[in-house]
Design a protein around this motif. Structure first.
Motif, PDB file in Angstrom:
ATOM      1  N   LEU A  12     -48.707 -29.954   8.908  1.00  0.00           N
ATOM      2  CA  LEU A  12     -48.553 -30.544  10.245  1.00  0.00           C
ATOM      3  C   LEU A  12     -49.858 -30.264  10.977  1.00  0.00           C
ATOM      4  O   LEU A  12     -50.100 -29.137  11.418  1.00  0.00           O
ATOM      5  N   LEU A  13     -50.706 -31.265  11.060  1.00  0.00           N
ATOM      6  CA  LEU A  13     -52.033 -31.087  11.652  1.00  0.00           C
ATOM      7  C   LEU A  13     -52.008 -31.585  13.094  1.00  0.00           C
ATOM      8  O   LEU A  13     -51.890 -32.781  13.354  1.00  0.00           O
ATOM      9  N   GLN A  14     -52.124 -30.632  14.027  1.00  0.00           N
ATOM     10  CA  GLN A  14     -52.038 -30.958  15.453  1.00  0.00           C
ATOM     11  C   GLN A  14     -53.419 -30.914  16.087  1.00  0.00           C
ATOM     12  O   GLN A  14     -54.170 -29.963  15.880  1.00  0.00           O
ATOM     13  N   PHE A  15     -53.759 -31.928  16.871  1.00  0.00           N
ATOM     14  CA  PHE A  15     -54.999 -31.949  17.643  1.00  0.00           C
ATOM     15  C   PHE A  15     -54.659 -31.572  19.082  1.00  0.00           C
ATOM     16  O   PHE A  15     -53.777 -32.183  19.689  1.00  0.00           O
ATOM     17  N   SER A  16     -55.369 -30.584  19.619  1.00  0.00           N
ATOM     18  CA  SER A  16     -55.116 -30.109  20.982  1.00  0.00           C
ATOM     19  C   SER A  16     -56.426 -30.009  21.748  1.00  0.00           C
ATOM     20  O   SER A  16     -57.506 -30.048  21.153  1.00  0.00           O
ATOM     21  N   THR A  17     -56.314 -29.886  23.066  1.00  0.00           N
ATOM     22  CA  THR A  17     -57.472 -29.514  23.882  1.00  0.00           C
ATOM     23  C   THR A  17     -57.020 -28.484  24.908  1.00  0.00           C
ATOM     24  O   THR A  17     -55.823 -28.246  25.074  1.00  0.00           O
ATOM     25  N   GLU A  18     -57.992 -27.916  25.610  1.00  0.00           N
ATOM     26  CA  GLU A  18     -57.670 -26.914  26.629  1.00  0.00           C
ATOM     27  C   GLU A  18     -57.007 -27.525  27.853  1.00  0.00           C
ATOM     28  O   GLU A  18     -56.377 -26.825  28.633  1.00  0.00           O
ATOM     29  N   THR A  73     -45.586 -28.347  21.858  1.00  0.00           N
ATOM     30  CA  THR A  73     -45.674 -28.992  20.542  1.00  0.00           C
ATOM     31  C   THR A  73     -46.048 -27.961  19.476  1.00  0.00           C
ATOM     32  O   THR A  73     -45.470 -27.939  18.395  1.00  0.00           O
ATOM     33  N   ALA A  74     -46.992 -27.083  19.804  1.00  0.00           N
ATOM     34  CA  ALA A  74     -47.402 -26.044  18.853  1.00  0.00           C
ATOM     35  C   ALA A  74     -46.221 -25.143  18.507  1.00  0.00           C
ATOM     36  O   ALA A  74     -46.054 -24.758  17.340  1.00  0.00           O
ATOM     37  N   ARG A  75     -45.398 -24.840  19.504  1.00  0.00           N
ATOM     38  CA  ARG A  75     -44.235 -23.974  19.231  1.00  0.00           C
ATOM     39  C   ARG A  75     -43.260 -24.638  18.267  1.00  0.00           C
ATOM     40  O   ARG A  75     -42.777 -24.019  17.317  1.00  0.00           O
ATOM     41  N   VAL A  76     -42.972 -25.932  18.514  1.00  0.00           N
ATOM     42  CA  VAL A  76     -42.031 -26.662  17.651  1.00  0.00           C
ATOM     43  C   VAL A  76     -42.569 -26.721  16.222  1.00  0.00           C
ATOM     44  O   VAL A  76     -41.854 -26.429  15.256  1.00  0.00           O
ATOM     45  N   LEU A  77     -43.848 -27.093  16.081  1.00  0.00           N
ATOM     46  CA  LEU A  77     -44.424 -27.264  14.745  1.00  0.00           C
ATOM     47  C   LEU A  77     -44.557 -25.927  14.019  1.00  0.00           C
ATOM     48  O   LEU A  77     -44.323 -25.840  12.807  1.00  0.00           O
ATOM     49  N   ASP A  78     -44.927 -24.886  14.761  1.00  0.00           N
ATOM     50  CA  ASP A  78     -45.022 -23.541  14.192  1.00  0.00           C
ATOM     51  C   ASP A  78     -43.685 -23.127  13.602  1.00  0.00           C
ATOM     52  O   ASP A  78     -43.611 -22.624  12.477  1.00  0.00           O
ATOM     53  N   ASP A  79     -42.640 -23.364  14.371  1.00  0.00           N
ATOM     54  CA  ASP A  79     -41.297 -22.977  13.964  1.00  0.00           C
ATOM     55  C   ASP A  79     -40.861 -23.759  12.722  1.00  0.00           C
ATOM     56  O   ASP A  79     -40.336 -23.179  11.774  1.00  0.00           O
ATOM     57  N   LEU A  80     -41.109 -25.072  12.715  1.00  0.00           N
ATOM     58  CA  LEU A  80     -40.708 -25.886  11.561  1.00  0.00           C
ATOM     59  C   LEU A  80     -41.473 -25.466  10.310  1.00  0.00           C
ATOM     60  O   LEU A  80     -40.906 -25.404   9.218  1.00  0.00           O
ATOM     61  N   ALA A  81     -42.769 -25.166  10.476  1.00  0.00           N
ATOM     62  CA  ALA A  81     -43.572 -24.747   9.325  1.00  0.00           C
ATOM     63  C   ALA A  81     -43.064 -23.418   8.778  1.00  0.00           C
ATOM     64  O   ALA A  81     -43.004 -23.212   7.566  1.00  0.00           O
ATOM     65  N   THR A 136     -47.488 -25.990   6.234  1.00  0.00           N
ATOM     66  CA  THR A 136     -48.363 -25.252   7.142  1.00  0.00           C
ATOM     67  C   THR A 136     -48.547 -26.035   8.436  1.00  0.00           C
ATOM     68  O   THR A 136     -48.619 -27.263   8.417  1.00  0.00           O
ATOM     69  N   HIS A 137     -48.621 -25.321   9.552  1.00  0.00           N
ATOM     70  CA  HIS A 137     -48.985 -25.937  10.826  1.00  0.00           C
ATOM     71  C   HIS A 137     -50.408 -25.528  11.171  1.00  0.00           C
ATOM     72  O   HIS A 137     -50.742 -24.342  11.162  1.00  0.00           O
ATOM     73  N   VAL A 138     -51.261 -26.497  11.436  1.00  0.00           N
ATOM     74  CA  VAL A 138     -52.637 -26.227  11.846  1.00  0.00           C
ATOM     75  C   VAL A 138     -52.831 -26.809  13.229  1.00  0.00           C
ATOM     76  O   VAL A 138     -52.589 -28.004  13.450  1.00  0.00           O
ATOM     77  N   ASP A 139     -53.213 -25.962  14.197  1.00  0.00           N
ATOM     78  CA  ASP A 139     -53.470 -26.431  15.566  1.00  0.00           C
ATOM     79  C   ASP A 139     -54.980 -26.435  15.773  1.00  0.00           C
ATOM     80  O   ASP A 139     -55.607 -25.393  15.849  1.00  0.00           O
ATOM     81  N   LEU A 140     -55.545 -27.631  15.847  1.00  0.00           N
ATOM     82  CA  LEU A 140     -56.994 -27.791  15.897  1.00  0.00           C
ATOM     83  C   LEU A 140     -57.417 -28.079  17.340  1.00  0.00           C
ATOM     84  O   LEU A 140     -57.044 -29.107  17.907  1.00  0.00           O
ATOM     85  N   ASP A 141     -58.169 -27.147  17.934  1.00  0.00           N
ATOM     86  CA  ASP A 141     -58.645 -27.351  19.307  1.00  0.00           C
ATOM     87  C   ASP A 141     -59.941 -28.167  19.262  1.00  0.00           C
ATOM     88  O   ASP A 141     -60.966 -27.680  18.804  1.00  0.00           O
ATOM     89  N   VAL A 142     -59.869 -29.414  19.717  1.00  0.00           N
ATOM     90  CA  VAL A 142     -61.043 -30.290  19.646  1.00  0.00           C
ATOM     91  C   VAL A 142     -61.738 -30.438  20.995  1.00  0.00           C
ATOM     92  O   VAL A 142     -62.513 -31.371  21.204  1.00  0.00           O
ATOM     93  N   THR A 143     -61.462 -29.490  21.922  1.00  0.00           N
ATOM     94  CA  THR A 143     -62.095 -29.556  23.240  1.00  0.00           C
ATOM     95  C   THR A 143     -63.616 -29.682  23.116  1.00  0.00           C
ATOM     96  O   THR A 143     -64.244 -30.479  23.821  1.00  0.00           O
ATOM     97  N   HIS A 144     -64.178 -28.880  22.221  1.00  0.00           N
ATOM     98  CA  HIS A 144     -65.638 -28.901  22.059  1.00  0.00           C
ATOM     99  C   HIS A 144     -66.058 -29.578  20.762  1.00  0.00           C
ATOM    100  O   HIS A 144     -67.193 -29.426  20.317  1.00  0.00           O
ATOM    101  N   PRO A 189     -51.133 -33.910  22.792  1.00  0.00           N
ATOM    102  CA  PRO A 189     -51.266 -33.610  21.373  1.00  0.00           C
ATOM    103  C   PRO A 189     -51.101 -34.866  20.516  1.00  0.00           C
ATOM    104  O   PRO A 189     -50.335 -35.748  20.874  1.00  0.00           O
ATOM    105  N   THR A 190     -51.853 -34.913  19.398  1.00  0.00           N
ATOM    106  CA  THR A 190     -51.593 -35.902  18.358  1.00  0.00           C
ATOM    107  C   THR A 190     -51.342 -35.109  17.080  1.00  0.00           C
ATOM    108  O   THR A 190     -52.074 -34.164  16.788  1.00  0.00           O
ATOM    109  N   THR A 191     -50.292 -35.471  16.369  1.00  0.00           N
ATOM    110  CA  THR A 191     -49.928 -34.741  15.164  1.00  0.00           C
ATOM    111  C   THR A 191     -50.005 -35.662  13.956  1.00  0.00           C
ATOM    112  O   THR A 191     -49.432 -36.757  13.983  1.00  0.00           O
TER     113      THR A 191
END
Lengths: 158, 138
Positions: free
Chosen positions: B53-59, B67-75, B82-90, B104-106
């Motif tokens: 579960l690849l999640q795109f996030s920003t600050e 969303t991260a909590r839901v995906l973390d729990d399911l993973a 695996t749940h990966v939360d990718l911070d693409v702010t920078h 978020p986009t997953t």
């Protein structure tokens, strides 16, 4: 994971209350401009811009309407289920500032229509945020970052 | 403009904003099956054995946390997912590469790292479970 340098969390209902007040004030700006009270509309738009500027720079935790919410309304409510990072609503204040300033600047050549258009855009964002918990940063941050306006190291948030 | 017309105009604006709000809400959390599948490979990101579960996030994204909590729990509940939360702010170039416009986009990836589904906006638990089961069954 996200949240590298998260400041203390805020009650998420604070920014939504703040956005509600802001939305009403922009409706008043539009009404004044439509009724021909251009100077009054301009003054209220400048006031809105000043509030945006303050909370974009000082952080949404120091937003004057937010402080009112904290002092007067929040004690009468149940505690929030969870606290939120103030960074997203602070970013939205910066966007609000940008839109409002554009309206004020374009008032000079184009007159009250500039305040009406910018006021409608600002109203829309504030209303959606207040009523639907719309997250402005979620929708426009990456658009701006992808064209290179934001997002390079050190220039993260407005 | 007279007062009645102004009141009508403001009422129209509020009505339009309300319709937009419902419209926006309806688009959030929907899963889209991807047909022109591509393989995801990002430096420093290790994929799950059966699915990711690849999640795109920003600050500046408030619903990314939930969303991260839901995906973390399911993973955590699903073997080799695996749940990966990718911070693409920078890292907007990553957002461009995977055509991420909102957070978020997953992306749901299969064992090979091929994109099988995409969810824009805050996720709904039942939607993710259904998509994940489809990917795991394939």
């Amino acid at each position: 994971m996200t949240a590298p340098s998260t400041p203390r969390g805020i009650d998420p209902r604070g920014p939504r209350f703040t956005a509600g007040v802001t939305a009403i004030l922009f409706l008043v700006v539009i009404a004044l401009a439509l009724l021909g009270f251009d100077t009054a509309a301009l003054v209220l738009a400048i006031y809105n811009a000043a509030v945006f500027l303050w909370s974009a720079v000082a952080g949404v935790a120091r937003h004057p309407y937010g402080l009112f919410f904290k002092a007067v309304i929040r004690p009468r409510l149940k505690p929030p289920l969870e606290l939120e990072d103030p960074t997203p609503p602070t970013f939205a204040q910066g966007v609000g500032l940008f839109v409002t300033v554009i309206g004020i600047v374009l008032f000079v050549p184009f007159g009250s229509i500039a305040l009406i258009v910018a006021g409608a855009a600002a109203f829309l964002a504030a209303f959606l945020n207040s009523v639907f918990a719309y997250c402005l940063g979620c929708q426009i941050y990456l658009l701006l970052a992808r064209v290179g306006v934001l997002g390079r190291k050190g220039a993260a948030t407005a | 403009m007279d007062v009645g017309t102004v009141a009508l105009a403001l009422g129209g604006l509020v009505l339009a904003a309300t319709l937009l709000g419902f419209l926006h809400r309806a688009t959030q959390g929907r899963a889209r099956t991807i047909s022109d599948a591509r393989i995801v490979s990002i430096d420093g990101v290790s994929l799950g054995g059966r699915a990711t579960l690849l999640q795109f996030s920003t600050e500046v994204c408030a619903p990314c946390k939930s969303t991260a909590r839901v995906l973390d729990d399911l993973a955590a509940r699903t073997e080799e997912v695996t749940h990966v939360d990718l911070d693409v702010t920078h890292r907007p170039e990553l957002a461009s590469r995977y055509r991420v416009l909102q957070t978020p986009t997953t992306l749901i990836l299969d064992a090979d790292g091929t994109v099988r589904a995409r969810i824009g906006g805050a996720v709904r638990r039942d939607v993710v479970i259904a998509e994940l089961q489809r990917v795991l069954a394939a």
